[in-house]
Design a protein around this motif. Sequence first.
Motif, short mmCIF file in Angstrom:
data_model
loop_
_atom_site.label_atom_id
_atom_site.label_comp_id
_atom_site.label_asym_id
_atom_site.label_seq_id
_atom_site.Cartn_x
_atom_site.Cartn_y
_atom_site.Cartn_z
N GLN A 30 22.18 57.90 40.34
CA GLN A 30 22.42 58.57 39.07
C GLN A 30 22.61 57.57 37.94
O GLN A 30 22.10 57.77 36.84
CB GLN A 30 23.66 59.46 39.18
CG GLN A 30 23.95 60.26 37.90
CD GLN A 30 25.21 61.09 38.04
OE1 GLN A 30 26.30 60.55 38.16
NE2 GLN A 30 25.05 62.42 38.05
N GLN A 31 23.35 56.46 38.21
CA GLN A 31 23.68 55.52 37.14
C GLN A 31 23.95 54.13 37.71
O GLN A 31 24.57 54.01 38.77
CB GLN A 31 24.91 56.02 36.37
CG GLN A 31 25.28 55.18 35.15
CD GLN A 31 26.51 55.69 34.43
OE1 GLN A 31 27.22 56.56 34.96
NE2 GLN A 31 26.79 55.18 33.25
N MET B 58 25.74 50.67 36.32
CA MET B 58 26.58 50.26 35.19
C MET B 58 26.64 48.75 34.95
O MET B 58 27.35 48.30 34.05
CB MET B 58 28.02 50.78 35.38
CG MET B 58 28.11 52.31 35.28
SD MET B 58 27.77 53.11 36.84
CE MET B 58 29.42 53.18 37.54
N ALA C 283 27.86 51.24 40.34
CA ALA C 283 26.73 52.17 40.39
C ALA C 283 27.19 53.42 41.12
O ALA C 283 28.12 53.39 41.91
CB ALA C 283 25.53 51.53 41.10
N ASP D 146 23.91 60.58 42.55
CA ASP D 146 24.06 61.99 42.19
C ASP D 146 24.82 62.64 43.34
O ASP D 146 24.33 62.69 44.47
CB ASP D 146 22.68 62.62 42.01
CG ASP D 146 22.76 64.07 41.56
OD1 ASP D 146 23.86 64.66 41.66
OD2 ASP D 146 21.73 64.61 41.14
N THR E 219 30.06 56.17 44.75
CA THR E 219 30.30 55.27 43.62
C THR E 219 30.69 53.91 44.18
O THR E 219 31.71 53.78 44.87
CB THR E 219 31.41 55.79 42.70
OG1 THR E 219 31.03 57.07 42.18
CG2 THR E 219 31.65 54.83 41.55
N SER F 32 17.69 51.20 40.46
CA SER F 32 17.71 51.73 39.09
C SER F 32 17.96 53.23 39.15
O SER F 32 17.81 53.86 40.22
CB SER F 32 16.37 51.47 38.39
OG SER F 32 16.08 50.08 38.34
N ALA F 33 18.35 53.82 38.03
CA ALA F 33 18.60 55.26 37.97
C ALA F 33 17.34 56.02 38.38
O ALA F 33 16.23 55.72 37.94
CB ALA F 33 19.03 55.65 36.56
#
Length: 379
Positions: A71-72, A74, A88, A91, A162, A177-178
């Motif tokens: 999802q992300q 950072m 990171a 989802d 996470t 990557s996302a």
Amino acid sequence: MIVTRLAAMVILFTLGTLFSGCTAQGKSSPATENQIATAQRGDLRKEITPGGNLKMPHYVELTFGSVGSVQQVMVQIGDAVEQGQALARLDTLALEQSLLQAKIDVKTAKLNLERAEQPTTSSSGDRILTAPDPLDIEIKALLLERAQLRLTETQRQLDQATIMAPFAGLVSQVNVSAGDQVSASTVAVRLIDPQQLEVEALVNEMDIFQVKQGAQASVQVDALSALRLPATVTAISPTATIEGGVVNFPVKLEVKPPETAGTRPAAEGGAGQRQSAAMPLLREGLTVTVSILIEEKQNVIVVPSRAIIRQGRDTFVQVMKDGVAERRSVKTGISNWQLVEVTDGVSEGEQVVIQQAAASQTQMNPMPGGIGGAGRLIR
């Protein structure tokens, strides 16, 4: 033709005159100014200087621990992060649904076990119609255990969705990557600790027996000439590496990093990042020159090694006296490629003659920080 022969005879006669004082003990000869060095007093260090590369051995390769969609992310390569900082995340919608279902399954399994443990009674409750079935109870208990394990595993996957930094360090790799689909074993981020440094240097077979575990050393980063870091020998390999007929032994050194310089402001939208003096400068793999201390003498008299004359077991120097060189017997101590300790025969401040083969080596004047190379004289 006669002129040429006459010139040659004059040259040979002149050279014979200049060097006649150096061929026998007790005779003297003049010495030019650029052949003179002064015996000095100081601290003499005998060192060996192998090469190597900087390593950061403390690192971790971080995974999400489950299948999912990223999802992300950072962080970027080179970012300094704090312990516990989010790097990171996946989802988590599907995992959250799985967690709810796992909780429902646990409650259902508990209820089924409780029912299996209760006997069947009459409507009035005063008579047992059917006793609990031990096998059924065992099955229901196992089903509850399985449901609890699934709940624990789903919670773990959600927690790992996470990625958090397990220690403060530098991001050396970002592999996702996302939007990427990842497996449980996909390495998303590699984190290294720049405060733990080591060097593996290669010491040749002629020097290895002088190196001792625990010996003090220093590390000079070739690309950063002003940076010298203290180090300690932690391991000496008993096995050599042989390349092109050259025999070397790997020696591992623990290196003390530069002092930290506090915390830099957080990047926009991100958490604060630790910034130490090591972080903008040191990189894994940098070429370094190691100076390993073999022996040290303090407050001793030294002369250039080229001033020493050895004949069998006897050792001499030529000392300047009243403008001429006088041969004198001396006793020596430790030495390195540049300097020799003189324990007897020469006094501080006396001038000695450097041998003709070293005429290009001029007066021995200590430079700031000591004389480099295989050894140093520290005033």
